[in-house]
Structure formats: structure tokens, C-alpha cells
Scaffold this motif. Structure first.
Motif, PDB file in Angstrom:
ATOM      1  N   ALA A  48       0.994  -1.746   0.365  1.00 28.65           N
ATOM      2  CA  ALA A  48      -0.005   0.063   0.020  1.00 28.65           C
ATOM      3  C   ALA A  48       0.317   1.626  -0.398  1.00 28.65           C
ATOM      4  O   ALA A  48       0.543   2.166  -0.661  1.00 28.65           O
ATOM      5  N   THR A  51       1.874   1.935  -3.529  1.00 23.64           N
ATOM      6  CA  THR A  51       1.193   2.159  -4.305  1.00 23.64           C
ATOM      7  C   THR A  51       0.980   3.863  -4.060  1.00 23.64           C
ATOM      8  O   THR A  51       0.437   4.232  -5.203  1.00 23.64           O
ATOM      9  N   VAL A  52       0.804   3.944  -2.913  1.00 19.72           N
ATOM     10  CA  VAL A  52       0.453   5.310  -2.435  1.00 19.72           C
ATOM     11  C   VAL A  52       1.350   5.888  -3.039  1.00 19.72           C
ATOM     12  O   VAL A  52       0.606   7.542  -3.951  1.00 19.72           O
ATOM     13  N   SER A  53       2.466   5.937  -2.712  1.00 19.05           N
ATOM     14  CA  SER A  53       3.504   6.645  -2.638  1.00 19.05           C
ATOM     15  C   SER A  53       3.608   6.792  -4.952  1.00 19.05           C
ATOM     16  O   SER A  53       3.978   8.042  -4.974  1.00 19.05           O
ATOM     17  N   CYS A  66       8.240  11.239  -2.276  1.00 18.75           N
ATOM     18  CA  CYS A  66       7.557   9.696  -2.880  1.00 18.75           C
ATOM     19  C   CYS A  66       8.290   8.935  -3.560  1.00 18.75           C
ATOM     20  O   CYS A  66       7.992   7.514  -3.350  1.00 18.75           O
TER      21      CYS A  66
END
Length: 348
Positions: A48, A51-53, A66
């Protein structure tokens, strides 16, 4: 532990001992299951984060934040995938040890309902004494004796029960039984790993046998056909790099898109051309490779036996000297195991 020939053990495992060993391995299996759940949750968290980064970076987020987060998350995810596989293997092995001791407890308690393998179908219907002596079936001699977990092991035990033997052979086997009786850990370790070869899910009551390697032997001993097909051989060597280079040229340098389409179409034609031969090879390998890899641990146990018993010494020495290759084991990979079984097949 050294296995000495002709030595009668002073004591053998009792029902309380089997029950205690089962409880010990149940606790180990539960510990590994808890580790598995923790690692699984961490895997999800790291994925997660990565993916979010990555999404934040695409949305215009600060690259200095990021990118490091995405790299750390992805690296942690990959490491946790590897760790999770090892934890699952440890849990599976512990559960197999539980099954081994539960089965031993059932045999020593004459709880035949808890022993699924009755040996049905192993004796020919016209055998002169198998039915009269209850060699197979419920509450049979086979069900009482058998700790065989692989297809060949079950068949070999059936042969020993069905075929006559000389007095000397019987005495030799009895000496080996006495030599092995004192080493419960060795016997149960072999049985637990044999359960892995058979692929039986721990805790199940269904009898399963290891995959039959005959399909792989048949393919390995057959006459190769593709090596004589020069067109297929050269196309398989040229088309992949050609297609990759044309794709790189198209996306990176704006070259024509016809070249990659031609390469992909040619590879599709090649797949159709060689479909029959490749499907036979894939079927043979996929049906047996997993079991062959798990055989490595069993072979290693035999090869490293510390024993003076003549029958076990002969078995160990034959394994050590039957090949010029090193001991087949999961560490050596599938190739050495494949060579071992093919050479053994040819030696018959």
C-alpha cells in the motif's frame, strides 16, 4: 544419532510420547501461523505504501518524498514475500509433523478409523493368501504397519507383504527394523518430508500419492523432434531479440510500428507450429517438478545416515555412488534431481 546394526532398543515410543510430540508440533505450527499472519499484514502495508507513493508521484507530489517511499515500500514488499514463503514452509512442515504423530498414536491405539490408508487395490484379486491373512483393508496388517506416504513406498511395502522372501532376507530386514526402531526422530523426519512429496494437505483424511513420474520419464527418453527443426530453432533465437529491439525503437525513437507487429505475429505462428511438442514438455515437467524437488530432502536424509546396519549402509552407499552428479536436493535445483531420476530409470 548412530544407528547400530543388531542393537535392540531398550524402549520404544509410547502413546503418551506420541501425544506429547503432537502437542509440541501443534504449538510450533500455531507459532508459525501467527508469524504468517503478521508477515502477511506487513506485506499488505508495504504494498500500500509503494502504491500510494507511486500514485502521489504521478499526481504531482514531491519527488523527494514519493520516490524514496515507493522504493522502500517496494523493497520491503519483495523481502516480505520471500520471508512469507519461508514461514509458510515452516508452518507446513510443523503441521506434517503433527499428522505423523497423530497417525502413530492412532496405530498404537488401534484406532483404524483415523488411519485412512488401508492399502485397498494394492493386492491382485487372485493372490493366494492376501485376503485370508487380512493383509489389506480396514484393520489390516498394511494399515497397522504402513507409514509409507509416497506412491512407490506404498507399492514397495505391498510387494514385501505379497511376495515370499528367503530366511536370510527376512532376518536382514528384521535387523534393519531393530536398528531404526531406536531413532524415532529420524523415522518421523523422513515420514514428515515424505508427506510433502505426496502433496497431502496437513490435517486431511484423504489418501494422496506423489505424482507419477512416468510422464516425465517418457518425455525424457523420447526422441527430440524440435532440435531437428532448423526453422523453429533459428526463429526462436532471432525473433525475441528482434521483437524487443523493434518495440524499444518504436516507443523510444519513434520508428515504424510495423516491425514489432511482424515480430509478434511471427512468434505467434512459431507457437502454433511447435504447440504439440512444447505442450508435451510443459505437461511432463509441470506434473512432476514440485514432487521431484521435495524428494531431495528424503535423498539427503538417506545419504547422511550414520549407521552400521548392512542394509542401510548399502542403500546409503548406492545413493552416494550411483551418479557422478552431486546429491539431488532443493539447493541443487531441479536439474540435478531430474538427472537423478532419469539415470535411476535407465539403470532398471
Amino acid at each position: 544419532m548412530t544407528i547400530e546394526a543388531g542393537v535392540v532398543p531398550r524402549a520404544t515410543a509410547s502413546r503418551p510420547a506420541y501425544a506429547e510430540r503432537a502437542r509440541t508440533w501443534e504449538a510450533e505450527a500455531e507459532r508459525q501461523a501467527a508469524r504468517s499472519r503478521l508477515v502477511s499484514n506487513l506485506r499488505g502495508l508495504s504494498f500500500a505504501v509503494a502504491t500510494v507513493s507511486f500514485i502521489a508521484l504521478l499526481a504531482g507530489g514531491p519527488a523527494g518524498v514519493c520516490v524514496p517511499l515507493a522504493v522502500v515500500g517496494l523493497s520491503a514488499f519483495i523481502a516480505l514475500v520471500v520471508l512469507h514463503a519461508r514461514v509458510l514452509d515452516a508452518q507446513d512442515l510443523a503441521e506434517r509433523w503433527v499428522d505423523v504423530n497423530r497417525a502413530a498414536l492412532a496405530r498404537s491405539s488401534h484406532d483404524f478409523a483415523s488411519i485412512p490408508d488401508t492399502g485397498e487395490g494394492l493386492a491382485p484379486p487372485d493372490h493366494p493368501y492376501a485376503a485370508d491373512l487380512d493383509l489389506f483393508g480396514r484393520a489390516s496388517l498394511f494399515q497397522r504397519l504402513s507409514v509409507a506416504r509416497t506412491r512407490v513406498g506404498r507399492e514397495r511395502l505391498a510387494e514385501l507383504l505379497l511376495e515370499p522372501a528367503s530366511t536370510e532376507s527376512v532376518r536382514e530386514r528384521q535387523r534393519t527394523v531393530r536398528a531404526l526402531a531406536a531413532d524415532l526422530d529420524l523415522r518421523q523426519r523422513f515420514e514428515a518430508h515424505a508427506l510433502g512429496v505426496a502433496g497431502a494437505k496437513p490435517g486431511t483424511t484423504r489418501v494422496r500419492s506423489a505424482p507419477n513420474p512416468e510422464l516425465l520419464f517418457k518425455w525424457a527418453e523420447s526422441e527430440p523432434s524440435l532440435v531437428h527443426d532448423a526453422v523453429s530453432v533459428w526463429c526462436s533465437r532471432i525473433l525475441p531479440p528482434f521483437t524487443l529491439a523493434s518495440l524499444v525503437g518504436y516507443f523510444a525513437f519513434g520508428t515504424t510500428g510495423i516491425a514489432p507487429l511482424v515480430g509478434l505475429a511471427a512468434q505467434a505462428i512459431l507457437l502454433v507450429r511447435t504447440a504439440r511438442e512444447t505442450s508435451l514438455a510443459f505437461s511432463a515437467v509441470s506434473a512432476s517438478e514440485g514432487a521431484f524437488l521435495r524428494y531431495g530432502t528424503l535423498l539427503e536424509i538417506i545419504e547422511t545416515l550414520d549407521t552400521t546396519d548392512p542394509l542401510l549402509v548399502g542403500l546409503r552407499d548406492r545413493l552416494r555412488t550411483c551418479l557422478l552428479y552431486p546429491l539431488p536436493s532443493p539447493r541443487n535445483g531441479p536439474n540435478s534431481l531430474f538427472l537423478f531420476f532419469v539415470e535411476k530409470k535407465k539403470a532398471k
